[in-house]
Scaffold this motif. Structure first.
Motif, PDB file in Angstrom:
ATOM      1  N   THR A 173       0.835  -1.219   0.000  1.00  0.00           N
ATOM      2  CA  THR A 173       0.000   0.000   0.000  1.00  0.00           C
ATOM      3  C   THR A 173       0.860   1.254   0.000  1.00  0.00           C
ATOM      4  O   THR A 173       0.542   2.241  -0.674  1.00  0.00           O
ATOM      5  CB  THR A 173      -0.929   0.005   1.233  1.00  0.00           C
ATOM      6  N   SER A 174       1.950   1.217   0.742  1.00  0.00           N
ATOM      7  CA  SER A 174       2.844   2.366   0.829  1.00  0.00           C
ATOM      8  C   SER A 174       3.398   2.739  -0.551  1.00  0.00           C
ATOM      9  O   SER A 174       3.378   3.916  -0.938  1.00  0.00           O
ATOM     10  CB  SER A 174       3.993   2.054   1.790  1.00  0.00           C
ATOM     11  N   LEU A 175       3.858   1.744  -1.299  1.00  0.00           N
ATOM     12  CA  LEU A 175       4.413   2.009  -2.629  1.00  0.00           C
ATOM     13  C   LEU A 175       3.339   2.498  -3.587  1.00  0.00           C
ATOM     14  O   LEU A 175       3.573   3.428  -4.373  1.00  0.00           O
ATOM     15  CB  LEU A 175       5.065   0.742  -3.176  1.00  0.00           C
ATOM     16  N   VAL A 176       2.145   1.896  -3.522  1.00  0.00           N
ATOM     17  CA  VAL A 176       1.039   2.314  -4.396  1.00  0.00           C
ATOM     18  C   VAL A 176       0.674   3.771  -4.129  1.00  0.00           C
ATOM     19  O   VAL A 176       0.463   4.561  -5.063  1.00  0.00           O
ATOM     20  CB  VAL A 176      -0.190   1.398  -4.184  1.00  0.00           C
ATOM     21  N   VAL A 177       0.622   4.144  -2.854  1.00  0.00           N
ATOM     22  CA  VAL A 177       0.306   5.530  -2.490  1.00  0.00           C
ATOM     23  C   VAL A 177       1.368   6.476  -3.046  1.00  0.00           C
ATOM     24  O   VAL A 177       1.051   7.558  -3.562  1.00  0.00           O
ATOM     25  CB  VAL A 177       0.207   5.680  -0.957  1.00  0.00           C
ATOM     26  N   GLY A 178       2.636   6.069  -2.964  1.00  0.00           N
ATOM     27  CA  GLY A 178       3.716   6.902  -3.494  1.00  0.00           C
ATOM     28  C   GLY A 178       3.586   7.128  -4.992  1.00  0.00           C
ATOM     29  O   GLY A 178       3.756   8.257  -5.480  1.00  0.00           O
TER      30      GLY A 178
END
Length: 386
Positions: A173-178
């Motif tokens: 999720t962190s990478l997708v948000v970035g």
């Protein structure tokens, strides 16, 4: 023409370039430990109060280089009130948060009244506030530390956003948000450029804009990637983003935001043009009290306690971040993104020197020199422009 374009680019993004150089230097000196996922997380959580306070401090500085010396003591006092109510009195968490915000706003209104409507110099009013609220903090706490904070309160600030993709050893999720954030940023930048072209306004070089968007997008994605390798996106980052977005919009897109710059640029001219300068001063300091309360909420959550020394030198960190980030010592100049860059630079210097084991006293020397250098750069730039 090309040299002029490059010179303009370098002047505009001086502090970003400095931030990159400093980050690379400490990454080298710490053998890469600075950019460990956990250290990046620590950089955000340990400096959350700086981002929040510096955002409010910018509005005070915009009015003419004025500052608020009381914010550290206000953070301590509001934190003491909130912790006492939650821990000792067992009061409902939501009600305590409302009371903390109300207390911070009331302090801001109190100081704003004397500064705006009685024209007592901000330095004197906030210096008095620094002494008063530090003393009141000790009275409320009776010299003791109040701990621990309720778990549901800690979860508001110290927990992490869940991974909706259920990654095993990595928070997807962190990478997708970035990636999504980077795409949105690029689209907004080029939409803004197209609007300026359509209205006939002067725009900078397309090459400079592409480079800026590429670098900032890369930083966003890499940051989220590194956070994903630890626990993901910390809740405190969302609090910071909300505040930064709101105040970035207010200062750049609203009438009251333009009034801050007008008052700082030339108060007499602003008054003659119909701007209520007293109200501008009042809003700046009332708002500073409110954001000091938010910083207090963050601080007692991070420390899991309220103690009589909390908030010590917070005002110096906030003021330093503003000036390092490009705010003018004379007022009327400065941006929220610039303040964030300044706060991040201060955080990187603190974290880098701590990892290297440099004595805390030398850390203060370095921070003082960086602040002095930033103000000297601002003053000399204005002299040369004249």
């Amino acid at each position: 023409m090309k040299e002029k374009s490059v010179g303009t680019f370098l002047k505009k993004y001086t502090m970003i370039i400095v931030l990159v150089i400093v980050a690379l230097f400490f990454t080298w000196q710490t053998q890469g430990r600075l950019i460990y996922p956990q250290n990046i997380n620590n950089l955000i959580s340990q400096n959350a109060y700086v981002f929040i306070l510096a955002t409010g401090m910018l509005l005070c500085i915009l009015t003419g280089g004025n500052i608020d010396l009381s914010v550290g003591s206000v953070v301590c006092f509001v934190g003491a009130v909130g912790a006492t109510l939650m821990v000792k009195k067992g009061m409902n968490m939501i009600l305590c948060i409302i009371i903390m915000l109300a207390v911070g706003l009331a302090i801001g209104i109190w100081q704003g009244f004397w500064i705006a409507y009685r024209r007592i110099p901000p330095f004197i009013v906030t210096l008095a506030g620094m002494l008063m609220f530090r003393g009141l903090s000790n009275i409320v706490l009776q010299g003791y530390t109040v701990a621990p904070m309720p778990q549901n309160y800690l979860n508001l600030f110290n927990s992490y956003i869940i991974d909706f993709f259920h990654g095993e050893n990595f928070n997807i999720t962190s990478l997708v948000v970035g990636i999504v954030a980077a795409v949105i940023f690029v689209l907004l930048q080029f939409r803004q450029r197209m609007q300026r072209v359509k209205k006939g306004y002067e725009v900078g070089s397309i090459t400079n804009d592409i480079i800026k968007c590429a670098l900032i997008s890369l930083v966003m994605i890499v940051l989220m990637w590194r956070l994903g390798m630890y626990k993901g996106i910390p809740n405190i980052l969302l609090w910071i983003l909300v505040i930064v977005i709101i105040y970035g919009y207010v200062t750049s897109k609203t009438t009251i935001g333009r009034h801050f710059y007008a008052v700082g640029g030339n108060e007499k001219a602003a008054k003659l043009s119909g701007i209520n300068t007293n109200r501008v001063y009042f809003i700046a300091y009332a708002n500073m009290g409110l954001l000091a309360a938010v910083a207090a909420m963050v601080t007692i959550a991070r420390l899991n306690s309220a103690n009589p020394t909390a908030g010590d030198s917070y005002e110096m960190d906030a003021i330093g971040s503003c000036f390092i980030g490009g705010a003018s010592a004379y007022g009327g100049s400065g941006t929220i993104p610039g303040v964030i860059v300044g706060a991040t630079l201060m955080g990187v210097i603190n974290l880098g020197m701590s990892i290297m084991g440099i004595d805390a006293n030398w850390q203060k020397v370095v921070k003082g020199l960086v602040l002095l250098g930033a103000v000297i750069f601002d003053v000399e730039s204005k002299k040369n422009s004249r």
